[in-house]
Design a protein around this motif. Structure first.
Motif, PDB file in Angstrom:
ATOM      1  N   LEU A 103      16.487  12.331   8.352  1.00 41.48           N
ATOM      2  CA  LEU A 103      16.781  11.215   9.257  1.00 41.48           C
ATOM      3  C   LEU A 103      18.064  10.470   8.871  1.00 41.48           C
ATOM      4  O   LEU A 103      18.633   9.761   9.680  1.00 41.48           O
ATOM      5  CB  LEU A 103      15.614  10.226   9.265  1.00 41.48           C
ATOM      6  CG  LEU A 103      14.337  10.693   9.961  1.00 41.48           C
ATOM      7  CD1 LEU A 103      13.263   9.629   9.843  1.00 41.48           C
ATOM      8  CD2 LEU A 103      14.617  11.001  11.421  1.00 41.48           C
ATOM      9  N   LEU A 162       8.690  10.209  14.646  1.00 37.28           N
ATOM     10  CA  LEU A 162       9.127   9.644  13.365  1.00 37.28           C
ATOM     11  C   LEU A 162       7.983   8.873  12.722  1.00 37.28           C
ATOM     12  O   LEU A 162       8.154   8.075  11.852  1.00 37.28           O
ATOM     13  CB  LEU A 162      10.348   8.733  13.571  1.00 37.28           C
ATOM     14  CG  LEU A 162      11.551   9.373  14.286  1.00 37.28           C
ATOM     15  CD1 LEU A 162      12.679   8.370  14.436  1.00 37.28           C
ATOM     16  CD2 LEU A 162      12.059  10.573  13.496  1.00 37.28           C
ATOM     17  N   ILE A 196      17.612   2.595   7.967  1.00 36.12           N
ATOM     18  CA  ILE A 196      16.412   3.426   7.899  1.00 36.12           C
ATOM     19  C   ILE A 196      15.775   3.410   6.505  1.00 36.12           C
ATOM     20  O   ILE A 196      14.585   3.667   6.340  1.00 36.12           O
ATOM     21  CB  ILE A 196      16.739   4.867   8.370  1.00 36.12           C
ATOM     22  CG1 ILE A 196      15.473   5.595   8.771  1.00 36.12           C
ATOM     23  CG2 ILE A 196      17.557   5.629   7.310  1.00 36.12           C
ATOM     24  CD1 ILE A 196      15.689   6.691   9.778  1.00 36.12           C
ATOM     25  N   LYS A 233      15.717   5.012  16.284  1.00 34.43           N
ATOM     26  CA  LYS A 233      15.554   5.898  15.130  1.00 34.43           C
ATOM     27  C   LYS A 233      15.335   5.064  13.858  1.00 34.43           C
ATOM     28  O   LYS A 233      14.389   5.316  13.110  1.00 34.43           O
ATOM     29  CB  LYS A 233      16.799   6.769  14.987  1.00 34.43           C
ATOM     30  CG  LYS A 233      16.798   7.684  13.777  1.00 34.43           C
ATOM     31  CD  LYS A 233      18.078   8.517  13.743  1.00 34.43           C
ATOM     32  CE  LYS A 233      18.417   8.942  12.340  1.00 34.43           C
ATOM     33  NZ  LYS A 233      19.666   9.687  12.246  1.00 34.43           N
ATOM     34  N   ARG A 281      12.044   3.612  13.788  1.00 36.52           N
ATOM     35  CA  ARG A 281      11.005   4.635  13.954  1.00 36.52           C
ATOM     36  C   ARG A 281      10.118   4.354  15.157  1.00 36.52           C
ATOM     37  O   ARG A 281       8.888   4.355  15.076  1.00 36.52           O
ATOM     38  CB  ARG A 281      10.171   4.747  12.685  1.00 36.52           C
ATOM     39  CG  ARG A 281      11.072   5.132  11.528  1.00 36.52           C
ATOM     40  CD  ARG A 281      10.303   5.394  10.266  1.00 36.52           C
ATOM     41  NE  ARG A 281      11.250   5.514   9.172  1.00 36.52           N
ATOM     42  CZ  ARG A 281      11.150   6.373   8.179  1.00 36.52           C
ATOM     43  NH1 ARG A 281      10.125   7.178   8.111  1.00 36.52           N
ATOM     44  NH2 ARG A 281      12.051   6.411   7.235  1.00 36.52           N
TER      45      ARG A 281
END
Lengths: 353, 137
Positions: free
Chosen positions: B74, A353, A50, A345, A348
């Motif tokens: 996140l 997100l 991420i 995730k 995104r």
């Protein structure tokens, strides 16, 4: 300024650790995994963490290239070109981020290039010209991408992440390989694109094959062979842009090149299509195993559309530099699988997100 | 639109965040990160200079952040480590690419370049150092 030559002083790779298997994606979309794997020739693809983007991947590849080249003074680098179709900013160069992170600033030129999957090799050609003209002594060309595929689209099985950086110039005695020749084949062929602000690219499906990939890759490769007089049997290895695991195999067959000669550089089946990095990572993986005196043909492809082809001869200097930086294979082998939720995730793909 | 209140601060910290630029006192030999202008040991006698740290070190201590500060939601839960750099200075940073159960005090780590934070969808992207466990050879 004393210009460097058109040879490779060193190169570096980087591939994120995470992978998603084709089975994990087919599970979500109700498709048959065996059909996808056979159709695309891709078993799994790399997924960036991420906190990774095309700039962080470029920095890691650039630092590995610096170790490999053994360049003591980074300010000797006179140009950095960052090729990507997924830059972190629409306006603000990532090339300057890389330049700062390898401490090559401030006396250098830098720019971001975009040509779908071939901006990195276009950067190599820019650096070749600047070295040959005496403008710079060393230059760096990077291909780096964290490309997106629309959920449910065929691209979702292929769009991976990775980067490769090549440092050109310096003394030939220290170089790992000599770029003997390059040529390009470019036309306006709308096979794949992404409009500003769009999250995902659009493509022409089957149209991306015959009139786009094959026409440009084959034409540029044939042009290179004609201009240099080198025949398929004179080549020890060949590397082609690899949007999937099947196109490069087909291209080699069309050019009369034995399949075994493209295998060391065929890594898309295991990490997916790394876009601007794909042909450069393939070349890096091939150089990782090549011996002095061997000949490599490398041909990139960028949608939109064009191909850059290179004839490369491996030099004695490669043996001394082997093992200084991580080989492509060690990145391909070092992996951890994620499920579709984690992937959604990290990439995104969720609206929030 | 003018934005990003911390722009100048962020920009000033680029050498520190991208390349682990700290400082070292040539009088007592101690390394500092973040860098210092005056050596706290030697004061007037200190001979402080900039030093780029190699980015290699060992885990001195670690914890798992389950309740993150804003901007890091996140990534949670994520390990934070204090790294004892080979040059002596200690640095606090995130640890990436490593399952928490594998984190051990004394394990060798090396620096990586990652995105630290994004100021929303339109703001500046902050890059800098994190660490990962050095792959075994």
């Amino acid at each position: 300024m004393d210009g460097g030559g058109m040879w490779i002083a060193g190169y570096g790779a980087y591939v994120p650790r995470f992978r998603i298997a084709a089975e994990e994606i087919t599970k979500i979309w109700g498709e048959e995994a065996s059909r996808i794997k056979e159709g695309l020739g891709i078993a799994e693809k790399s997924v960036p963490d991420i906190d990774e983007d095309s700039a962080t991947i470029a920095v890691e590849a650039a630092r590995n290239a610096m170790y490999h080249a053994g360049l003591k003074d980074p300010t000797e680098i006179g140009a950095i070109f960052f090729g990507s179709e997924s830059p972190p900013y629409a306006v603000k160069p990532a090339a300057s981020i890389v330049a700062e992170a390898i401490q090559a600033t401030p006396a250098l030129t830098a720019a971001d290039l975009e040509f779908a999957c071939k901006a990195g090799t276009a950067g190599i050609q820019c650096v070749m010209g600047m070295c040959a003209s005496g403008m710079i002594r060393y230059g760096m060309a990077i291909g780096s991408d964290t490309s997106q595929g629309r959920p449910g689209d065929a691209l979702e099985y292929s769009a991976g992440a990775g980067g490769a950086a090549f440092i050109l110039g310096g003394e030939k005695a220290d170089a790992v390989a000599d770029i003997k020749h390059t040529c390009s084949y470019t036309t306006d062929t709308p096979d794949f694109w992404r409009r500003p602000g769009a999250d995902f690219p659009s493509h022409g499906g089957r149209f991306t094959g015959e009139p786009a990939y094959f026409k440009h890759v084959i034409s540029a490769s044939q042009m290179l062979m004609k201009e240099t007089g080198v025949k398929a049997e004179d080549l020890d290895y060949a590397v082609f842009h690899q949007p999937n695991g099947k196109f490069p195999v087909q291209a080699a067959k069309m050019l009369g090149i034995e399949k075994g000669k493209i295998m060391p550089g065929l890594i898309t089946p295991l990490i997916g299509n790394t876009y601007s990095a794909a042909s450069m990572l393939g070349l890096a993986a091939t150089l990782d195993v090549a011996k002095p005196g061997q000949r490599i043909m490398a041909t990139s492809f960028g949608s939109g559309a064009g191909s850059d082809s290179f004839l490369i001869e491996v030099l004695d200097g490669i043996d001394a530099k082997r093992g200084r930086a991580r080989a492509v294979k060690s990145f391909v082998d070092d992996k951890e699988y994620v499920d579709y939720g984690t992937y959604a995730k990290y990439r995104r793909k969720l609206k929030s997100l | 639109m003018t934005t990003g209140t911390g722009l100048a601060l962020t920009w000033r910290k680029i050498p520190e965040r991208y390349n682990l630029m700290g400082s070292k006192c040539d009088n007592c030999g101690e390394s500092f990160f973040p860098s210092r202008k005056i050596c706290p040991n030697c004061r007037r006698r200190g001979r402080i200079r900039k030093e780029k740290f190699s980015g290699k070190g060992k885990i001195y201590s670690y914890t798992l952040v389950a309740s993150p500060p804003s901007g890091f939601e996140l990534e949670a839960p994520y390990p934070m480590v204090i790294v004892q750099l080979d040059e002596g200075a200690r640095v606090t940073a995130q640890l990436v690419d490593t399952a928490y159960e594998n984190v051990k005090i004394g394990a060798p780590v090396q620096v990586v370049f990652r995105k630290i934070q994004e100021e929303g969808k339109e703001g500046l992207i902050h890059y800098g150092f994190k660490f990962k466990m050095t792959p075994g050879k």
